[in-house]
Design a protein around this motif. Sequence first.
Motif, PDB file in Angstrom:
ATOM      1  N   CYS A  60      -4.246   2.145   1.203  1.00 52.89           N
ATOM      2  CA  CYS A  60      -3.455   0.918   1.105  1.00 52.89           C
ATOM      3  C   CYS A  60      -4.402  -0.262   0.871  1.00 52.89           C
ATOM      4  CB  CYS A  60      -2.669   0.723   2.396  1.00 52.89           C
ATOM      5  SG  CYS A  60      -1.551  -0.701   2.376  1.00 52.89           S
ATOM      6  N   THR A  61      -3.996  -1.180  -0.011  1.00 48.45           N
ATOM      7  CA  THR A  61      -4.858  -2.323  -0.316  1.00 48.45           C
ATOM      8  C   THR A  61      -4.646  -3.505   0.622  1.00 48.45           C
ATOM      9  OG1 THR A  61      -3.266  -3.201  -1.926  1.00 48.45           O
ATOM     10  CG2 THR A  61      -4.965  -1.708  -2.764  1.00 48.45           C
ATOM     11  N   ALA A  62      -3.674  -3.413   1.530  1.00 44.53           N
ATOM     12  CA  ALA A  62      -3.506  -4.475   2.517  1.00 44.53           C
ATOM     13  C   ALA A  62      -4.719  -4.487   3.440  1.00 44.53           C
ATOM     14  CB  ALA A  62      -2.225  -4.261   3.318  1.00 44.53           C
ATOM     15  N   MET A  71       3.209   1.392   2.516  1.00 41.17           N
ATOM     16  CA  MET A  71       4.599   1.101   2.830  1.00 41.17           C
ATOM     17  C   MET A  71       4.942  -0.245   2.186  1.00 41.17           C
ATOM     18  SD  MET A  71       4.770   2.323   6.848  1.00 41.17           S
ATOM     19  CE  MET A  71       3.174   1.578   7.290  1.00 41.17           C
ATOM     20  N   PRO A  72       5.372  -0.228   0.924  1.00 42.37           N
ATOM     21  CA  PRO A  72       5.590  -1.485   0.210  1.00 42.37           C
ATOM     22  C   PRO A  72       6.497  -2.463   0.938  1.00 42.37           C
ATOM     23  CG  PRO A  72       5.684   0.360  -1.303  1.00 42.37           C
ATOM     24  CD  PRO A  72       5.612   0.950   0.074  1.00 42.37           C
ATOM     25  N   GLY A  73       7.522  -1.945   1.612  1.00 39.18           N
ATOM     26  CA  GLY A  73       8.439  -2.828   2.321  1.00 39.18           C
ATOM     27  C   GLY A  73       7.837  -3.472   3.544  1.00 39.18           C
ATOM     28  N   VAL A  74       6.716  -2.926   4.030  1.00 38.58           N
ATOM     29  CA  VAL A  74       6.042  -3.481   5.211  1.00 38.58           C
ATOM     30  C   VAL A  74       4.764  -4.194   4.798  1.00 38.58           C
ATOM     31  CG1 VAL A  74       4.956  -2.948   7.419  1.00 38.58           C
ATOM     32  CG2 VAL A  74       7.006  -1.694   6.703  1.00 38.58           C
ATOM     33  N   CYS A  75       3.825  -3.433   4.227  1.00 40.21           N
ATOM     34  CA  CYS A  75       2.526  -4.006   3.864  1.00 40.21           C
ATOM     35  C   CYS A  75       2.655  -5.024   2.737  1.00 40.21           C
ATOM     36  CB  CYS A  75       1.562  -2.895   3.459  1.00 40.21           C
ATOM     37  SG  CYS A  75       1.262  -1.688   4.758  1.00 40.21           S
ATOM     38  N   GLY A  76       3.491  -4.706   1.734  1.00 40.83           N
ATOM     39  CA  GLY A  76       3.671  -5.628   0.619  1.00 40.83           C
ATOM     40  C   GLY A  76       4.284  -6.935   1.066  1.00 40.83           C
ATOM     41  N   ASN A  77       5.327  -6.859   1.893  1.00 42.80           N
ATOM     42  CA  ASN A  77       5.962  -8.081   2.391  1.00 42.80           C
ATOM     43  C   ASN A  77       5.020  -8.880   3.275  1.00 42.80           C
ATOM     44  OD1 ASN A  77       8.331  -7.513   1.061  1.00 42.80           O
ATOM     45  ND2 ASN A  77       9.347  -6.625   2.838  1.00 42.80           N
TER      46      ASN A  77
END
Length: 204
Positions: free
Chosen positions: A149-151, A171-177
């Motif tokens: 993950c890049t976060a 987890m795009p919905g978590v880390c992305g947000n």
Amino acid sequence: MKFNFSDYSFAAQVGTDLVNTSPEVRTVGDALADPDAVARFLTEHELRTGIITHGDAPSTRDVDDLHVLRREIRSILEMETEDAVAHAANALVERAGTGPFLDRDDSGRWQWYVATPANTSLGDELAVLVGTGLLGVLHTLSHDRFRHCTASDCRGVFVDTSKAGRRRYCMPGVCGNRRNVASYRARQLAADKARTQRKGRTDA
């Protein structure tokens, strides 16, 4: 059960989600802490009726088995060479799988499958499922789809099965947000600072 090598996207997502239930990824704790949590995981992935042997509810042994399996899967996703991934994913499949064999799918097309005996444990069922998925990704897409993950504040890993291959977060919905919120707050802070500086020069 039998698992289709062509359905690698679903199987790889199950592997990704299983790995990222770990407390080292989820700072709020272990998302597979007890049998009820395992049951929820299976239901969320529509695996409950198909994978639990004889319809039995998950046990504490299943919890322990899945904790071991997710560490194994994570180690595979972090391997540096294609050969190492292939060897380790094959080992997951060989844990309980037989085949491969050719059979027709629901639409009548011929597909390659791996099967497991009726008395296979939950951990071994999921090992075979995820193993076939990882092999499918390696064969169809490439090793570079196994990523971290890049976060900056996340230790998650994932398999990118998207068409474009540009996924960045486990987890795009978590880390992305979370990344978007952090970026927004940083911009707001910079804008507020700039306004304060302008106001200071005007007052002077």
